[in-house]
Design an enzyme around this catalytic site. Structure first.
Site, PDB file in Angstrom:
ATOM      1  N   TYR A  83       0.831  -1.205   0.000  1.00 29.46           N
ATOM      2  CA  TYR A  83       0.000   0.000   0.000  1.00 29.46           C
ATOM      3  C   TYR A  83       0.865   1.254   0.000  1.00 29.46           C
ATOM      4  CZ  TYR A  83      -3.536   3.366   1.623  1.00 29.46           C
ATOM      5  OH  TYR A  83      -4.382   4.447   1.746  1.00 29.46           O
ATOM      6  N   GLU A  95      -5.897   2.161  -7.071  1.00 25.76           N
ATOM      7  CA  GLU A  95      -6.596   1.396  -6.038  1.00 25.76           C
ATOM      8  C   GLU A  95      -7.852   0.824  -6.705  1.00 25.76           C
ATOM      9  OE1 GLU A  95      -7.217   3.224  -2.271  1.00 25.76           O
ATOM     10  OE2 GLU A  95      -5.204   4.109  -2.211  1.00 25.76           O
TER      11      GLU A  95
END
Length: 217
Positions: A83, A95
């Site tokens: 992430y 994302e």
């Protein structure tokens, strides 16, 4: 820093990533379905990027006919990114939400309508206060039919947005690449057992997309 975060990274400058996939839980926190393949027989897959994937995933798991959802990273260069790497802007990934659905209970067009109505697809490399290339809007099509439906829906929604004073849609309609699952704590992040009142950075325009039959939640 604002400028750098909104500029796509080139393949040669992308982070190298790693060979090992990030482990994910076997079952969906809300739907109690497989998070990763194999999926139920007859299930189909759709993949969308529409800003912060926490709120985006919740939109889809609440949609009738959806069997499972997962969040991950797609559209860039770095294999199996973290992430933090995606948020650096140096992977090229968005994302992304993977949606596994039963085509006898819902359609790809219905999912496209949820997608368009859940966010503002005219914002370029951002959604609201979330700024960066990882927040860009994209439809990752998996076959020619998905491509045609996505492009047709984009054109139809552009007409609606233009009439309401919005600018051009910046959503990419592009062929699906490898989908890399995000870390465990991101999966179903806004579920009741994790963070039911957690942050959700996506917000729609309030305008209906003239395709499909099932309204977005």
């Amino acid at each position: 820093m604002f400028f750098a975060k909104t500029q796509p990274v080139s393949p040669e400058k992308a982070l190298p990533g790693r060979a090992e996939p990030i482990p994910v839980p076997p079952r969906h926190e809300v739907l109690d379905a497989p998070l990763a393949p194999p999926y139920p027989a007859g299930a189909e897959i759709a993949e969308f990027a529409l800003g912060c994937f926490w709120g985006a995933e919740r939109k889809f798991w609440q949609t009738p006919g959806v069997l499972s959802t997962a969040v991950g990273y797609e559209g860039g260069y770095t294999p199996n990114p973290t992430y933090e790497e995606v948020c650096s802007g140096l992977t090229g990934h968005t994302e992304t939400v993977r949606v596994v659905y039963d085509p006898s209970r819902t359609t790809y067009e219905d999912l496209l309508r949820v997608f368009w109505e859940a966010h503002d697809p005219t914002q370029g490399m951002r959604q609201g206060n979330d700024v960066g290339t990882q927040y860009r809007s994209a439809v990752f099509y998996r076959d020619e039919m998905q491509q045609k439906l996505a492009e047709a829906s984009r054109a139809a929604y552009q007409d609606v947005l233009t009439a309401a004073g919005y600018g051009p849609i910046t959503t990419e309609v592009t062929k699906a690449t490898d989908f890399y699952f995000a870390e465990d704590y991101h999966q179903q992040y806004l579920s009741d057992n994790k963070n039911p009142n957690g942050y959700c950075g996506i917000d729609g325009t309030g305008l209906s997309c003239p395709i499909g039959v099932a309204p977005a939640e």
